[in-house]
Write a protein that holds these residues in place. Structure first.
Motif, PDB file in Angstrom:
ATOM      1  N   HIS A  25     -27.424   2.320 -28.566  1.00 42.47           N
ATOM      2  CA  HIS A  25     -26.027   2.460 -28.944  1.00 42.47           C
ATOM      3  C   HIS A  25     -25.158   2.406 -27.678  1.00 42.47           C
ATOM      4  O   HIS A  25     -24.148   1.713 -27.622  1.00 42.47           O
ATOM      5  CB  HIS A  25     -25.821   3.776 -29.692  1.00 42.47           C
ATOM      6  N   ARG A  26     -25.629   3.092 -26.640  1.00 48.19           N
ATOM      7  CA  ARG A  26     -24.854   3.136 -25.392  1.00 48.19           C
ATOM      8  C   ARG A  26     -24.793   1.784 -24.699  1.00 48.19           C
ATOM      9  O   ARG A  26     -23.797   1.448 -24.075  1.00 48.19           O
ATOM     10  CB  ARG A  26     -25.488   4.148 -24.418  1.00 48.19           C
ATOM     11  N   VAL A  27     -25.892   1.020 -24.776  1.00 49.37           N
ATOM     12  CA  VAL A  27     -25.932  -0.212 -23.979  1.00 49.37           C
ATOM     13  C   VAL A  27     -25.554  -1.469 -24.770  1.00 49.37           C
ATOM     14  O   VAL A  27     -25.480  -2.549 -24.186  1.00 49.37           O
ATOM     15  CB  VAL A  27     -27.317  -0.433 -23.305  1.00 49.37           C
ATOM     16  N   TYR A  31     -25.741  -5.221 -23.350  1.00 49.48           N
ATOM     17  CA  TYR A  31     -27.187  -5.415 -23.451  1.00 49.48           C
ATOM     18  C   TYR A  31     -27.630  -6.784 -22.912  1.00 49.48           C
ATOM     19  O   TYR A  31     -28.573  -6.876 -22.125  1.00 49.48           O
ATOM     20  CB  TYR A  31     -27.630  -5.233 -24.914  1.00 49.48           C
ATOM     21  N   ASP A  32     -26.935  -7.849 -23.307  1.00 46.77           N
ATOM     22  CA  ASP A  32     -27.407  -9.191 -22.928  1.00 46.77           C
ATOM     23  C   ASP A  32     -27.196  -9.458 -21.439  1.00 46.77           C
ATOM     24  O   ASP A  32     -28.072 -10.018 -20.780  1.00 46.77           O
ATOM     25  CB  ASP A  32     -26.733 -10.246 -23.807  1.00 46.77           C
ATOM     26  N   GLY A 192     -28.805  -0.392 -13.770  1.00 49.00           N
ATOM     27  CA  GLY A 192     -28.329   0.336 -14.960  1.00 49.00           C
ATOM     28  C   GLY A 192     -27.137   1.220 -14.618  1.00 49.00           C
ATOM     29  O   GLY A 192     -26.143   1.271 -15.342  1.00 49.00           O
ATOM     30  N   GLN A 193     -27.232   1.884 -13.484  1.00 48.23           N
ATOM     31  CA  GLN A 193     -26.162   2.780 -13.049  1.00 48.23           C
ATOM     32  C   GLN A 193     -24.894   1.980 -12.733  1.00 48.23           C
ATOM     33  O   GLN A 193     -23.798   2.310 -13.182  1.00 48.23           O
ATOM     34  CB  GLN A 193     -26.633   3.558 -11.800  1.00 48.23           C
ATOM     35  N   LEU A 194     -25.066   0.901 -11.973  1.00 50.88           N
ATOM     36  CA  LEU A 194     -23.901   0.137 -11.507  1.00 50.88           C
ATOM     37  C   LEU A 194     -23.225  -0.633 -12.631  1.00 50.88           C
ATOM     38  O   LEU A 194     -22.007  -0.614 -12.748  1.00 50.88           O
ATOM     39  CB  LEU A 194     -24.334  -0.862 -10.421  1.00 50.88           C
ATOM     40  N   VAL A 195     -24.013  -1.299 -13.470  1.00 46.49           N
ATOM     41  CA  VAL A 195     -23.416  -2.209 -14.454  1.00 46.49           C
ATOM     42  C   VAL A 195     -23.110  -1.504 -15.771  1.00 46.49           C
ATOM     43  O   VAL A 195     -22.042  -1.680 -16.338  1.00 46.49           O
ATOM     44  CB  VAL A 195     -24.329  -3.435 -14.695  1.00 46.49           C
ATOM     45  N   ALA A 196     -24.062  -0.710 -16.256  1.00 50.59           N
ATOM     46  CA  ALA A 196     -23.842  -0.064 -17.562  1.00 50.59           C
ATOM     47  C   ALA A 196     -23.465   1.413 -17.379  1.00 50.59           C
ATOM     48  O   ALA A 196     -23.259   2.114 -18.360  1.00 50.59           O
ATOM     49  CB  ALA A 196     -25.094  -0.197 -18.411  1.00 50.59           C
ATOM     50  N   ARG A 197     -23.354   1.862 -16.140  1.00 50.65           N
ATOM     51  CA  ARG A 197     -23.086   3.277 -15.825  1.00 50.65           C
ATOM     52  C   ARG A 197     -24.034   4.190 -16.582  1.00 50.65           C
ATOM     53  O   ARG A 197     -23.637   5.183 -17.201  1.00 50.65           O
ATOM     54  CB  ARG A 197     -21.641   3.657 -16.173  1.00 50.65           C
ATOM     55  N   ARG A 199     -27.886   5.239 -15.820  1.00 48.15           N
ATOM     56  CA  ARG A 199     -29.173   5.211 -15.133  1.00 48.15           C
ATOM     57  C   ARG A 199     -30.310   5.663 -16.056  1.00 48.15           C
ATOM     58  O   ARG A 199     -31.378   5.073 -16.115  1.00 48.15           O
ATOM     59  CB  ARG A 199     -29.083   6.147 -13.912  1.00 48.15           C
ATOM     60  N   GLU A 200     -30.026   6.693 -16.839  1.00 47.33           N
ATOM     61  CA  GLU A 200     -31.078   7.338 -17.639  1.00 47.33           C
ATOM     62  C   GLU A 200     -31.694   6.379 -18.663  1.00 47.33           C
ATOM     63  O   GLU A 200     -32.906   6.338 -18.844  1.00 47.33           O
ATOM     64  CB  GLU A 200     -30.478   8.552 -18.356  1.00 47.33           C
ATOM     65  N   SER A 201     -30.841   5.581 -19.301  1.00 44.53           N
ATOM     66  CA  SER A 201     -31.353   4.650 -20.313  1.00 44.53           C
ATOM     67  C   SER A 201     -32.330   3.669 -19.684  1.00 44.53           C
ATOM     68  O   SER A 201     -33.332   3.285 -20.283  1.00 44.53           O
ATOM     69  CB  SER A 201     -30.214   3.866 -20.952  1.00 44.53           C
ATOM     70  N   TYR A 202     -32.022   3.256 -18.468  1.00 47.62           N
ATOM     71  CA  TYR A 202     -32.878   2.257 -17.829  1.00 47.62           C
ATOM     72  C   TYR A 202     -34.123   2.883 -17.208  1.00 47.62           C
ATOM     73  O   TYR A 202     -35.152   2.217 -17.081  1.00 47.62           O
ATOM     74  CB  TYR A 202     -32.039   1.393 -16.874  1.00 47.62           C
ATOM     75  N   GLU A 203     -34.029   4.156 -16.878  1.00 48.35           N
ATOM     76  CA  GLU A 203     -35.258   4.861 -16.479  1.00 48.35           C
ATOM     77  C   GLU A 203     -36.191   4.956 -17.681  1.00 48.35           C
ATOM     78  O   GLU A 203     -37.394   4.757 -17.581  1.00 48.35           O
ATOM     79  CB  GLU A 203     -34.927   6.261 -15.940  1.00 48.35           C
TER      80      GLU A 203
END
Ligand SMILES: C[S@@+](CC[C@H](N)C(=O)[O-])C[C@H]1O[C@@H](n2cnc3c(N)ncnc32)[C@H](O)[C@@H]1O
Length: 248
Positions: A25-27, A31-32, A192-197, A199-203
């Motif tokens: 939902h967050r990303v 996403y693409d 993830g942190q820089l582009v989607a703000r 980090r956690e989702s990408y971890e």
């Protein structure tokens, strides 16, 4: 019951699913773009490889379902490969991802070929033996009970139907595995942190990849669901793999 969510363990599969839903939902909106950045564009080649292995016929009436279809990327490719003859169902548990996909389908003029349906891969509200192909790309890893999803894939396929799954897998090249490790654990969370703000989702993404069964073990699960002639192809040294099976 305990269910794996990345490296931390949470109690209950509902909790795992809820966390997965929150991540997507967050990303959804980014996403693409994130896929391109994180994979250096490789996900496009991998999806292309899956669609060319599927090789959809150029005839109307051929039906597929793309489960965990998200923003529709794989479904668009299948329809285009069929010369816009195929019709497909894009099913996902996340309305935000489907919303982005449905808008994009209209922009591409593919709205008559595709329906976007909210649903759970573990329990498809669809009749038995209704599709010629079932595809799932980077989705099954997120499903809490993979065996149920595979059983549902088997059920909704017609006899003679094809199952194809694209998923991250186990790298089997000596130098590549180290580079991949560094990229996964350092670069991806930072992007993830820089582009989607976020980090956690990408971890979570990286950790869930590590937990997913390797090529052979996953092939065994597909066979256990009833599929025959199960094979797989590695992509980019095993960073991803495509598994194929038939309902015969
Ligand atoms: C990494 S995305 C892949 C999207 C798309 N297949 C692609 O390759 O671009 C994973 C998707 O799985 C969906 N998903 C997670 N759990 C699911 C479930 N139980 N049933 C259906 N979809 C699910 C998520 O909502 C998300 O859209």
């Amino acid at each position: 019951m305990e269910t794996a969510y990345g490296f931390s363990t949470v109690t209950g599969r509902e909790e795992k699913q809820a966390r997965v839903n929150e991540v997507f939902h967050r990303v959804a909106e980014r996403y693409d773009l994130m896929n391109d950045l994180m994979s250096g564009g490789l996900h496009r080649l991998w999806k292309g490889a899956m669609v060319s292995w599927l090789s959809p016929p150029h005839r109307a009436g051929w039906r597929f379902i793309d489960v965990a279809g998200g923003t529709g990327d794989v479904a668009f490719r299948i329809v285009e490969a069929s010369r816009r003859k195929a019709s497909g169902t894009v099913l996902d548990i996340n309305a935000s991802m489907l919303g982005v996909g449905a808008e994009r389908a209209v922009k591409r003029g593919l709205q008559d070929n595709l329906v976007f349906v909210e649903g759970n891969a573990e329990k498809l509200a669809l009749p038995d033996s209704s599709f010629d192909a079932y595809t799932i790309a980077f989705g099954i890893r997120n499903v809490p009970r993979i065996d149920l999803a595979l059983a549902e894939a088997y059920r909704v396929l017609k006899p003679g139907g094809r199952f194809l799954c694209l998923e991250f897998s186990e790298v089997d090249m000596p130098v590549l595995d180290k580079v991949y490790e560094a990229w996964s654990f350092k670069a991806i969370p930072q992007i993830g942190q820089l582009v989607a703000r976020d980090r956690e989702s990408y971890e979570y993404l990286v950790e869930s990849i590590r937990r997913f069964p390797n090529q052979e073990n996953f092939a065994s699960s597909i066979r256990a669901a009833g599929f025959e002639r199960v094979t797989y192809r590695n992509l980019s040294g095993g960073i991803a793999a495509i598994h194929s099976g038939w309902k015969l």
